[in-house]
Write an enzyme that holds these catalytic residues in place. Structure first.
Site, short mmCIF file in Angstrom:
data_model
loop_
_atom_site.label_atom_id
_atom_site.label_comp_id
_atom_site.label_asym_id
_atom_site.label_seq_id
_atom_site.Cartn_x
_atom_site.Cartn_y
_atom_site.Cartn_z
N HIS A 154 0.85 -1.18 0.00
CA HIS A 154 0.00 0.00 0.00
C HIS A 154 0.89 1.23 0.00
O HIS A 154 2.08 1.16 0.34
CB HIS A 154 -0.91 0.00 1.22
CG HIS A 154 -2.05 -0.95 1.11
ND1 HIS A 154 -2.58 -1.61 2.19
CD2 HIS A 154 -2.77 -1.36 0.03
CE1 HIS A 154 -3.58 -2.37 1.79
NE2 HIS A 154 -3.70 -2.25 0.48
N LYS A 206 5.19 1.54 0.85
CA LYS A 206 6.09 1.35 -0.29
C LYS A 206 7.56 1.50 0.09
O LYS A 206 8.40 0.75 -0.38
CB LYS A 206 5.71 2.28 -1.43
CG LYS A 206 4.38 1.87 -2.07
CD LYS A 206 4.18 2.51 -3.40
CE LYS A 206 2.78 2.29 -3.93
NZ LYS A 206 2.26 0.95 -3.89
N THR A 242 2.86 -5.22 -8.31
CA THR A 242 1.89 -4.27 -8.83
C THR A 242 2.65 -3.02 -9.26
O THR A 242 3.80 -2.81 -8.87
CB THR A 242 0.82 -3.96 -7.77
OG1 THR A 242 1.46 -3.62 -6.54
CG2 THR A 242 -0.10 -5.16 -7.55
N GLY A 243 2.00 -2.20 -10.06
CA GLY A 243 2.58 -1.05 -10.76
C GLY A 243 3.66 -0.24 -10.09
O GLY A 243 4.85 -0.41 -10.34
N THR A 244 3.27 0.69 -9.23
CA THR A 244 4.22 1.61 -8.62
C THR A 244 5.19 0.89 -7.71
O THR A 244 6.38 1.21 -7.68
CB THR A 244 3.47 2.70 -7.83
OG1 THR A 244 2.53 3.33 -8.69
CG2 THR A 244 4.42 3.75 -7.28
N THR A 245 4.71 -0.09 -6.98
CA THR A 245 5.60 -0.85 -6.09
C THR A 245 6.73 -1.48 -6.89
O THR A 245 7.90 -1.37 -6.53
CB THR A 245 4.80 -1.94 -5.34
OG1 THR A 245 3.78 -1.31 -4.56
CG2 THR A 245 5.71 -2.76 -4.44
N SER A 298 -1.62 -1.24 -11.23
CA SER A 298 -1.72 -0.81 -9.85
C SER A 298 -2.81 -1.64 -9.17
O SER A 298 -3.77 -2.07 -9.82
CB SER A 298 -2.10 0.67 -9.83
OG SER A 298 -2.44 1.08 -8.54
N GLY A 299 -2.66 -1.87 -7.87
CA GLY A 299 -3.64 -2.67 -7.13
C GLY A 299 -5.08 -2.22 -7.33
O GLY A 299 -5.94 -3.03 -7.70
N ASP A 329 -3.97 -6.48 -8.12
CA ASP A 329 -4.18 -7.55 -7.13
C ASP A 329 -4.89 -8.73 -7.77
O ASP A 329 -4.58 -9.89 -7.50
CB ASP A 329 -5.02 -7.05 -5.94
CG ASP A 329 -4.37 -5.91 -5.19
OD1 ASP A 329 -3.13 -5.78 -5.25
OD2 ASP A 329 -5.10 -5.14 -4.55
N ASP A 353 -1.29 -1.51 4.76
CA ASP A 353 -1.41 -0.41 5.70
C ASP A 353 -2.66 -0.66 6.54
O ASP A 353 -3.77 -0.44 6.06
CB ASP A 353 -1.52 0.92 4.95
CG ASP A 353 -1.69 2.11 5.86
OD1 ASP A 353 -1.73 1.94 7.10
OD2 ASP A 353 -1.78 3.23 5.34
N HIS A 374 -10.22 -0.67 -2.57
CA HIS A 374 -10.27 -1.97 -3.24
C HIS A 374 -10.12 -3.13 -2.25
O HIS A 374 -9.64 -4.20 -2.59
CB HIS A 374 -9.22 -2.04 -4.36
CG HIS A 374 -7.80 -1.95 -3.88
ND1 HIS A 374 -7.29 -0.86 -3.25
CD2 HIS A 374 -6.78 -2.84 -3.94
CE1 HIS A 374 -6.03 -1.07 -2.93
NE2 HIS A 374 -5.69 -2.27 -3.35
N ASP A 397 -10.99 -6.70 -3.29
CA ASP A 397 -9.98 -7.36 -4.11
C ASP A 397 -8.87 -7.94 -3.24
O ASP A 397 -8.37 -9.04 -3.50
CB ASP A 397 -9.35 -6.37 -5.11
CG ASP A 397 -10.35 -5.81 -6.10
OD1 ASP A 397 -11.39 -6.45 -6.32
OD2 ASP A 397 -10.07 -4.72 -6.64
N ARG A 403 -8.00 -14.84 0.35
CA ARG A 403 -8.77 -16.09 0.29
C ARG A 403 -8.13 -17.08 -0.69
O ARG A 403 -7.98 -18.26 -0.39
CB ARG A 403 -10.21 -15.81 -0.12
CG ARG A 403 -11.07 -17.05 -0.18
CD ARG A 403 -12.49 -16.71 -0.69
NE ARG A 403 -13.22 -17.92 -0.98
CZ ARG A 403 -13.04 -18.70 -2.04
NH1 ARG A 403 -12.15 -18.38 -2.95
NH2 ARG A 403 -13.74 -19.80 -2.22
#
Length: 134
Positions: free
Chosen positions: A8, A12, A34-37, A54-55, A60, A80, A87, A90, A96
């Site tokens: 989150h 990061k 995911t994108g920015t991470t 991105s999530g 995700d 976080d 989201h 998601d 799960r």
């Protein structure tokens, strides 16, 4: 092993520091994020990472699809816990799926470090059996 790295916004910097600290271990595995991470980890470590959306835009779920196909071995998702996420459904679906498919899933630095140290010592070889590779 195939490892997904997700964080989150407020986490990061922590996942980047984790990747820097465990770069020699992570370099031996196939990484996804995911994108920015993913971009931030690439900039800090030069590790090759397959990046998804991105999530909140579906990243995700893209990782979840890999879990459902038994194509992911571990997820480190530094969440976080103090900020509401739009989201969240998601994220819960991803949790799960990991439970259903027996995928190690770390949500904080302590657990992430335990999983990464286990990789260093070859203690997650049971994943190969689950995937049918032994």
């Amino acid at each position: 092993m195939k490892i997904a790295l997700i964080a989150h916004d407020r986490m990061k910097e922590e996942i980047v520091q984790l990747a820097v600290a465990y770069k020699p271990i992570l370099a031996e595995h196939e990484l996804f994020a995911t994108g920015t991470t993913g971009q931030r980890i690439i900039e800090a470590t030069s590790l090759p990472i397959t990046r998804f959306l991105s999530g909140p835009l579906g990243g995700d779920q893209q990782i979840g699809a890999m879990v459902a196909r038994n194509e992911m071995d571990m997820i480190i998702f530094l969440r976080d816990p103090l900020t509401s996420q739009p989201h969240e459904p998601d994220i819960q679906a991803l949790v799960r799926l990991c439970d259903v498919h027996k995928i190690p899933f770390a949500t904080n630095l302590g657990t992430a470090e335990i999983l990464l140290r286990s990789l260093e010592h070859g203690e997650l070889e049971w994943r190969n059996i689950v995937r049918g590779e032994r």
